[in-house]
Write a protein that holds these residues in place. Structure first.
Motif, PDB file in Angstrom:
ATOM      1  N   VAL A   3     -34.862 116.348  79.216  1.00  0.00           N
ATOM      2  CA  VAL A   3     -34.053 115.497  80.083  1.00  0.00           C
ATOM      3  C   VAL A   3     -32.652 115.318  79.536  1.00  0.00           C
ATOM      4  O   VAL A   3     -32.427 115.340  78.315  1.00  0.00           O
ATOM      5  N   LEU A   4     -31.712 115.152  80.466  1.00  0.00           N
ATOM      6  CA  LEU A   4     -30.331 114.806  80.156  1.00  0.00           C
ATOM      7  C   LEU A   4     -30.083 113.362  80.551  1.00  0.00           C
ATOM      8  O   LEU A   4     -30.597 112.896  81.579  1.00  0.00           O
ATOM      9  N   ILE A   5     -29.274 112.665  79.763  1.00  0.00           N
ATOM     10  CA  ILE A   5     -28.872 111.309  80.113  1.00  0.00           C
ATOM     11  C   ILE A   5     -27.354 111.222  80.028  1.00  0.00           C
ATOM     12  O   ILE A   5     -26.761 111.505  78.982  1.00  0.00           O
ATOM     13  N   PHE A   6     -26.730 110.840  81.128  1.00  0.00           N
ATOM     14  CA  PHE A   6     -25.300 110.546  81.155  1.00  0.00           C
ATOM     15  C   PHE A   6     -25.155 109.021  81.144  1.00  0.00           C
ATOM     16  O   PHE A   6     -25.805 108.327  81.914  1.00  0.00           O
ATOM     17  N   GLY A   7     -24.291 108.518  80.269  1.00  0.00           N
ATOM     18  CA  GLY A   7     -24.108 107.071  80.198  1.00  0.00           C
ATOM     19  C   GLY A   7     -25.143 106.383  79.331  1.00  0.00           C
ATOM     20  O   GLY A   7     -25.492 105.225  79.577  1.00  0.00           O
ATOM     21  N   ALA A   8     -25.606 107.068  78.295  1.00  0.00           N
ATOM     22  CA  ALA A   8     -26.658 106.496  77.441  1.00  0.00           C
ATOM     23  C   ALA A   8     -26.153 105.372  76.553  1.00  0.00           C
ATOM     24  O   ALA A   8     -26.953 104.713  75.890  1.00  0.00           O
ATOM     25  N   SER A   9     -24.842 105.146  76.502  1.00  0.00           N
ATOM     26  CA  SER A   9     -24.327 104.052  75.683  1.00  0.00           C
ATOM     27  C   SER A   9     -24.292 102.731  76.439  1.00  0.00           C
ATOM     28  O   SER A   9     -24.032 101.681  75.847  1.00  0.00           O
ATOM     29  N   GLY A  15     -31.655 101.820  78.027  1.00  0.00           N
ATOM     30  CA  GLY A  15     -33.026 101.507  78.400  1.00  0.00           C
ATOM     31  C   GLY A  15     -33.845 102.751  78.687  1.00  0.00           C
ATOM     32  O   GLY A  15     -34.975 102.893  78.202  1.00  0.00           O
ATOM     33  N   VAL A  16     -33.283 103.676  79.455  1.00  0.00           N
ATOM     34  CA  VAL A  16     -34.030 104.901  79.757  1.00  0.00           C
ATOM     35  C   VAL A  16     -34.113 105.805  78.537  1.00  0.00           C
ATOM     36  O   VAL A  16     -35.116 106.487  78.322  1.00  0.00           O
ATOM     37  N   LEU A  17     -33.084 105.797  77.690  1.00  0.00           N
ATOM     38  CA  LEU A  17     -33.146 106.574  76.452  1.00  0.00           C
ATOM     39  C   LEU A  17     -34.313 106.107  75.592  1.00  0.00           C
ATOM     40  O   LEU A  17     -35.074 106.921  75.058  1.00  0.00           O
ATOM     41  N   ARG A  18     -34.463 104.824  75.455  1.00  0.00           N
ATOM     42  CA  ARG A  18     -35.569 104.284  74.666  1.00  0.00           C
ATOM     43  C   ARG A  18     -36.913 104.747  75.219  1.00  0.00           C
ATOM     44  O   ARG A  18     -37.811 105.168  74.473  1.00  0.00           O
ATOM     45  N   GLU A  19     -37.082 104.688  76.537  1.00  0.00           N
ATOM     46  CA  GLU A  19     -38.360 105.095  77.132  1.00  0.00           C
ATOM     47  C   GLU A  19     -38.589 106.601  76.967  1.00  0.00           C
ATOM     48  O   GLU A  19     -39.726 107.035  76.780  1.00  0.00           O
ATOM     49  N   CYS A  20     -37.528 107.382  77.034  1.00  0.00           N
ATOM     50  CA  CYS A  20     -37.671 108.828  76.816  1.00  0.00           C
ATOM     51  C   CYS A  20     -38.116 109.132  75.385  1.00  0.00           C
ATOM     52  O   CYS A  20     -38.930 110.021  75.146  1.00  0.00           O
ATOM     53  N   THR A 205     -36.456  94.774  84.328  1.00  0.00           N
ATOM     54  CA  THR A 205     -36.051  94.904  82.926  1.00  0.00           C
ATOM     55  C   THR A 205     -35.566  96.329  82.688  1.00  0.00           C
ATOM     56  O   THR A 205     -35.878  97.247  83.457  1.00  0.00           O
ATOM     57  N   THR A 206     -34.826  96.516  81.618  1.00  0.00           N
ATOM     58  CA  THR A 206     -34.386  97.871  81.281  1.00  0.00           C
ATOM     59  C   THR A 206     -35.592  98.772  80.986  1.00  0.00           C
ATOM     60  O   THR A 206     -35.548  99.970  81.247  1.00  0.00           O
ATOM     61  N   GLU A 207     -36.660  98.196  80.465  1.00  0.00           N
ATOM     62  CA  GLU A 207     -37.872  98.977  80.213  1.00  0.00           C
ATOM     63  C   GLU A 207     -38.500  99.453  81.517  1.00  0.00           C
ATOM     64  O   GLU A 207     -38.867 100.629  81.645  1.00  0.00           O
ATOM     65  N   LEU A 208     -38.606  98.571  82.501  1.00  0.00           N
ATOM     66  CA  LEU A 208     -39.177  98.952  83.799  1.00  0.00           C
ATOM     67  C   LEU A 208     -38.345 100.032  84.475  1.00  0.00           C
ATOM     68  O   LEU A 208     -38.893 100.992  85.037  1.00  0.00           O
ATOM     69  N   ILE A 209     -37.039  99.882  84.452  1.00  0.00           N
ATOM     70  CA  ILE A 209     -36.178 100.881  85.084  1.00  0.00           C
ATOM     71  C   ILE A 209     -36.351 102.227  84.391  1.00  0.00           C
ATOM     72  O   ILE A 209     -36.458 103.273  85.039  1.00  0.00           O
ATOM     73  N   GLY A 210     -36.381 102.222  83.061  1.00  0.00           N
ATOM     74  CA  GLY A 210     -36.580 103.467  82.319  1.00  0.00           C
ATOM     75  C   GLY A 210     -37.896 104.132  82.667  1.00  0.00           C
ATOM     76  O   GLY A 210     -37.957 105.350  82.869  1.00  0.00           O
ATOM     77  N   ARG A 211     -38.960 103.354  82.743  1.00  0.00           N
ATOM     78  CA  ARG A 211     -40.268 103.914  83.086  1.00  0.00           C
ATOM     79  C   ARG A 211     -40.276 104.481  84.499  1.00  0.00           C
ATOM     80  O   ARG A 211     -40.864 105.540  84.754  1.00  0.00           O
ATOM     81  N   ALA A 212     -39.624 103.768  85.425  1.00  0.00           N
ATOM     82  CA  ALA A 212     -39.568 104.251  86.806  1.00  0.00           C
ATOM     83  C   ALA A 212     -38.779 105.554  86.901  1.00  0.00           C
ATOM     84  O   ALA A 212     -39.148 106.473  87.644  1.00  0.00           O
ATOM     85  N   MET A 213     -37.700 105.656  86.151  1.00  0.00           N
ATOM     86  CA  MET A 213     -36.904 106.879  86.174  1.00  0.00           C
ATOM     87  C   MET A 213     -37.716 108.056  85.643  1.00  0.00           C
ATOM     88  O   MET A 213     -37.654 109.166  86.195  1.00  0.00           O
ATOM     89  N   LEU A 214     -38.501 107.818  84.622  1.00  0.00           N
ATOM     90  CA  LEU A 214     -39.363 108.879  84.102  1.00  0.00           C
ATOM     91  C   LEU A 214     -40.420 109.282  85.124  1.00  0.00           C
ATOM     92  O   LEU A 214     -40.737 110.470  85.264  1.00  0.00           O
TER      93      LEU A 214
END
Length: 239
Positions: A3-9, A15-20, A205-214
């Motif tokens: 996966v690629l993440i743009f805007g990981a800072s 949040g999505v970086l952490r879940e990845c 939460t940032t965790e929920l959003i990250g999980r949903a994106m995955l």
């Protein structure tokens, strides 16, 4: 998945970086941005034992100055299954053409490059609640976001999903780069858990959003535009 993440800072990107990093089926995470993500913000004691291994062996951070032109790094952008596009700016005090250059032009420059290099890629774009799909409303930022969403949905990715979160709670050491949010969170933060009890579908939460994106990257979603309740259901394993 790769996966690629743009805007990981930023807050959602972190949040999505952490879940990845803690997801067993994600084998490589590459961040693209003008500055690298600060993974030291994560609270290590809240991570599983594999976190340090994940950072060392799964994460590659690519610093790239010109976010409108990717010719110099195209070889680094090929061979990916999904992209999580979390770049964005506040429209406060901005003229529409300036806001559109960052929100529309920059996003489409990246998306068109990735579509050419990875035709089957699933592309997840972080938009915002109240985005205007008609592109005709009175609110400037909502029109521009709507135009961006519509263009992304029409690019022909293997799947394109527009996430429209509203209020968010940062977790696991993640914090916003936006000064106004960093000032407001300590004041309003104690009220957010109560607000989640009253409006459980509207505050994520940032965790929920990250999980949903995955989940969107793994198996797609039932529709292309997802509001906060849809994001919550997707994070829980529903379409």
């Amino acid at each position: 998945m790769k996966v690629l993440i743009f805007g990981a800072s930023g807050m959602v990107g972190l949040g999505v970086l952490r879940e990845c990093l803690v997801a067993a089926d994600v084998t490589q995470v590459t961040t693209i941005g003008r500055t690298p993500a600060d993974t030291s913000l994560f609270r290590r004691d809240r991570m599983d034992a594999g976190f340090n291994y994940a950072v060392s062996h799964k994460l590659r951070q690519v610093t790239h100055a010109d976010m409108f032109d990717y010719a110099a790094i195209e070889p680094l952008l090929a061979g990916y299954d999904a992209c999580f596009f979390c770049l964005g700016v506040s429209s406060l005090g901005m003229r529409e053409d300036d806001y559109a250059r960052i929100t529309y032009d920059l996003t489409l420059a990246a998306a068109r490059t990735l579509r050419r290099l990875n035709p089957g890629m699933r592309f997840v774009y972080v938009s915002g609640a109240s985005t205007d799909s008609s592109e005709q409303g009175k609110t400037m930022w909502a029109r521009v976001k709507g135009r961006t969403e519509n263009a992304l949905l029409g690019l022909g990715f293997g799947g394109a999903f527009m996430f429209r979160p509203g209020a968010m709670i940062a977790m696991h050491g993640v914090r916003s780069k936006t000064l106004a949010y960093r000032i407001l969170y300590p004041v309003l933060g104690p009220l957010l858990p109560l607000a989640r009890l009253i409006w459980p579908d509207q505050i994520l939460t940032t965790e929920l959003i990250g999980r949903a994106m995955l989940e969107a990257a793994r198996r797609g979603a039932a529709k292309g535009v997802l509001e906060s309740p849809d994001i919550r259901r997707l994070a829980a394993g529903g379409a």
